[in-house]
Scaffold this active site. Sequence first.
Site, PDB file in Angstrom:
ATOM      1  N   SER A  43       0.848  -1.187   0.000  1.00 50.29           N
ATOM      2  CA  SER A  43       0.000   0.000   0.000  1.00 50.29           C
ATOM      3  C   SER A  43       0.883   1.236   0.000  1.00 50.29           C
ATOM      4  O   SER A  43       2.012   1.201   0.501  1.00 50.29           O
ATOM      5  CB  SER A  43      -0.869   0.008   1.256  1.00 50.29           C
ATOM      6  OG  SER A  43      -1.542   1.251   1.400  1.00 50.29           O
ATOM      7  N   TYR A  55      -1.150  -0.009  10.464  1.00 51.07           N
ATOM      8  CA  TYR A  55      -1.335  -0.450   9.080  1.00 51.07           C
ATOM      9  C   TYR A  55      -0.160   0.052   8.243  1.00 51.07           C
ATOM     10  O   TYR A  55       0.403  -0.694   7.439  1.00 51.07           O
ATOM     11  CB  TYR A  55      -2.670   0.068   8.532  1.00 51.07           C
ATOM     12  CG  TYR A  55      -2.945  -0.359   7.112  1.00 51.07           C
ATOM     13  CD1 TYR A  55      -3.403  -1.640   6.832  1.00 51.07           C
ATOM     14  CD2 TYR A  55      -2.761   0.516   6.045  1.00 51.07           C
ATOM     15  CE1 TYR A  55      -3.668  -2.046   5.535  1.00 51.07           C
ATOM     16  CE2 TYR A  55      -3.025   0.128   4.746  1.00 51.07           C
ATOM     17  CZ  TYR A  55      -3.475  -1.154   4.493  1.00 51.07           C
ATOM     18  OH  TYR A  55      -3.734  -1.546   3.209  1.00 51.07           O
TER      19      TYR A  55
END
Length: 140
Positions: A43, A55
Amino acid sequence: MFARTPDGPAVTVTGAATGPALLVKAALPALTESGGRIVMVGSTAGIKNTPGNMYSVSKSALTSLAENTRVLVTGSGVAVTPIAPGRVDTPFWESHPTGVVPDGPAMTPDHVAEAIVWSLAQPAGVEVNTVVVRPTGQVH
Protein backbone atom coordinates in the site's frame (compact mmCIF):
# COMPACT_ATOMS: atom_id res chain seq x y z
CA MET A 1 -0.99 6.36 20.43
CA PHE A 2 -2.52 3.37 18.66
CA ALA A 3 -6.22 3.06 17.91
CA ARG A 4 -6.30 -0.65 18.69
CA THR A 5 -5.67 -2.92 21.65
CA PRO A 6 -2.05 -3.84 22.49
CA ASP A 7 -2.46 -7.14 20.61
CA GLY A 8 -3.77 -5.36 17.50
CA PRO A 9 -0.46 -3.89 16.31
CA ALA A 10 1.38 -7.21 16.64
CA VAL A 11 -1.34 -9.04 14.74
CA THR A 12 -1.36 -6.39 12.00
CA VAL A 13 2.40 -6.51 11.42
CA THR A 14 2.63 -10.30 11.79
CA GLY A 15 -0.13 -10.89 9.27
CA ALA A 16 1.32 -8.48 6.74
CA ALA A 17 4.90 -9.75 6.86
CA THR A 18 5.01 -13.27 8.25
CA GLY A 19 2.30 -14.75 6.03
CA PRO A 20 3.95 -13.61 2.78
CA ALA A 21 7.39 -14.64 4.09
CA LEU A 22 6.17 -18.17 4.78
CA LEU A 23 4.48 -18.32 1.38
CA VAL A 24 7.69 -17.23 -0.39
CA LYS A 25 9.71 -19.79 1.57
CA ALA A 26 7.33 -22.58 0.55
CA ALA A 27 7.10 -21.51 -3.10
CA LEU A 28 10.74 -20.59 -3.68
CA PRO A 29 11.95 -24.01 -4.91
CA ALA A 30 9.26 -24.15 -7.61
CA LEU A 31 9.72 -20.47 -8.49
CA THR A 32 13.47 -20.97 -8.85
CA GLU A 33 12.96 -23.98 -11.07
CA SER A 34 10.48 -22.14 -13.30
CA GLY A 35 12.06 -18.67 -13.23
CA GLY A 36 8.84 -17.40 -11.72
CA ARG A 37 7.81 -14.02 -10.44
CA ILE A 38 6.74 -12.90 -6.98
CA VAL A 39 4.32 -9.99 -6.61
CA MET A 40 3.70 -8.57 -3.14
CA VAL A 41 0.80 -6.15 -2.85
CA GLY A 42 1.34 -3.54 -0.18
CA SER A 43 0.00 0.00 0.00
CA THR A 44 1.09 3.59 -0.39
CA ALA A 45 0.49 3.68 3.37
CA GLY A 46 3.80 1.83 3.64
CA ILE A 47 5.54 4.61 1.71
CA LYS A 48 3.81 7.64 3.22
CA ASN A 49 3.31 6.72 6.87
CA THR A 50 0.63 8.03 9.18
CA PRO A 51 1.85 8.53 12.78
CA GLY A 52 0.44 5.92 15.17
CA ASN A 53 -0.99 3.83 12.34
CA MET A 54 0.11 0.20 12.53
CA TYR A 55 -1.33 -0.45 9.08
CA SER A 56 1.40 1.85 7.73
CA VAL A 57 4.02 -0.04 9.74
CA SER A 58 2.73 -3.38 8.44
CA LYS A 59 2.87 -2.21 4.82
CA SER A 60 6.39 -0.86 5.35
CA ALA A 61 7.33 -4.30 6.65
CA LEU A 62 5.93 -5.88 3.47
CA THR A 63 7.97 -3.46 1.31
CA SER A 64 11.10 -4.44 3.27
CA LEU A 65 10.26 -8.12 2.88
CA ALA A 66 9.97 -7.66 -0.89
CA GLU A 67 13.40 -6.00 -1.09
CA ASN A 68 14.92 -8.62 1.21
CA THR A 69 13.44 -11.36 -1.00
CA ARG A 70 14.66 -9.65 -4.17
CA VAL A 71 18.23 -9.59 -2.87
CA LEU A 72 17.92 -13.19 -1.64
CA VAL A 73 16.87 -14.50 -5.06
CA THR A 74 19.14 -12.31 -7.18
CA GLY A 75 20.83 -14.51 -9.77
CA SER A 76 18.24 -17.30 -9.45
CA GLY A 77 16.01 -16.12 -12.28
CA VAL A 78 13.18 -15.22 -9.89
CA ALA A 79 11.81 -11.67 -10.14
CA VAL A 80 10.24 -9.80 -7.23
CA THR A 81 7.87 -6.85 -7.60
CA PRO A 82 6.24 -4.98 -4.74
CA ILE A 83 3.11 -3.09 -5.79
CA ALA A 84 1.87 -0.23 -3.62
CA PRO A 85 -1.64 0.84 -4.57
CA GLY A 86 -3.15 4.06 -3.35
CA ARG A 87 -6.78 4.44 -2.39
CA VAL A 88 -8.94 1.68 -3.86
CA ASP A 89 -12.73 1.61 -3.66
CA THR A 90 -13.22 -1.58 -1.62
CA PRO A 91 -15.14 -2.63 1.53
CA PHE A 92 -11.93 -1.84 3.50
CA TRP A 93 -13.21 1.68 4.01
CA GLU A 94 -16.48 0.48 5.56
CA SER A 95 -14.54 -1.01 8.48
CA HIS A 96 -11.90 1.73 8.74
CA PRO A 97 -11.12 2.46 12.45
CA THR A 98 -12.06 6.13 12.10
CA GLY A 99 -15.34 5.27 10.41
CA VAL A 100 -14.58 8.02 7.90
CA VAL A 101 -14.09 7.43 4.20
CA PRO A 102 -11.48 9.96 3.04
CA ASP A 103 -12.49 12.46 0.43
CA GLY A 104 -10.80 12.24 -2.90
CA PRO A 105 -10.34 9.96 -5.84
CA ALA A 106 -10.16 6.17 -5.66
CA MET A 107 -9.19 3.46 -8.09
CA THR A 108 -11.11 0.27 -8.75
CA PRO A 109 -9.69 -3.17 -7.92
CA ASP A 110 -9.37 -3.67 -11.70
CA HIS A 111 -6.87 -0.80 -11.86
CA VAL A 112 -4.66 -2.60 -9.35
CA ALA A 113 -5.09 -5.89 -11.21
CA GLU A 114 -3.96 -4.22 -14.44
CA ALA A 115 -0.80 -2.98 -12.72
CA ILE A 116 -0.09 -6.51 -11.48
CA VAL A 117 -0.66 -7.99 -14.94
CA TRP A 118 1.65 -5.34 -16.44
CA SER A 119 4.43 -6.23 -13.99
CA LEU A 120 4.03 -9.95 -14.74
CA ALA A 121 4.05 -9.34 -18.51
CA GLN A 122 7.62 -8.08 -18.58
CA PRO A 123 9.99 -10.11 -20.75
CA ALA A 124 12.35 -12.68 -19.26
CA GLY A 125 15.33 -10.94 -17.73
CA VAL A 126 13.34 -7.79 -16.84
CA GLU A 127 12.35 -7.17 -13.25
CA VAL A 128 10.14 -4.29 -12.15
CA ASN A 129 11.30 -3.55 -8.63
CA THR A 130 8.62 -1.18 -7.37
CA VAL A 131 5.23 -0.12 -8.71
CA VAL A 132 3.34 2.69 -6.99
CA VAL A 133 -0.10 3.22 -8.50
CA ARG A 134 -2.44 5.94 -7.25
CA PRO A 135 -5.63 7.47 -8.54
CA THR A 136 -4.91 10.75 -10.27
CA GLY A 137 -5.18 13.47 -7.66
CA GLN A 138 -4.35 11.40 -4.56
CA VAL A 139 -1.84 13.34 -2.47
CA HIS A 140 -0.34 10.54 -0.34
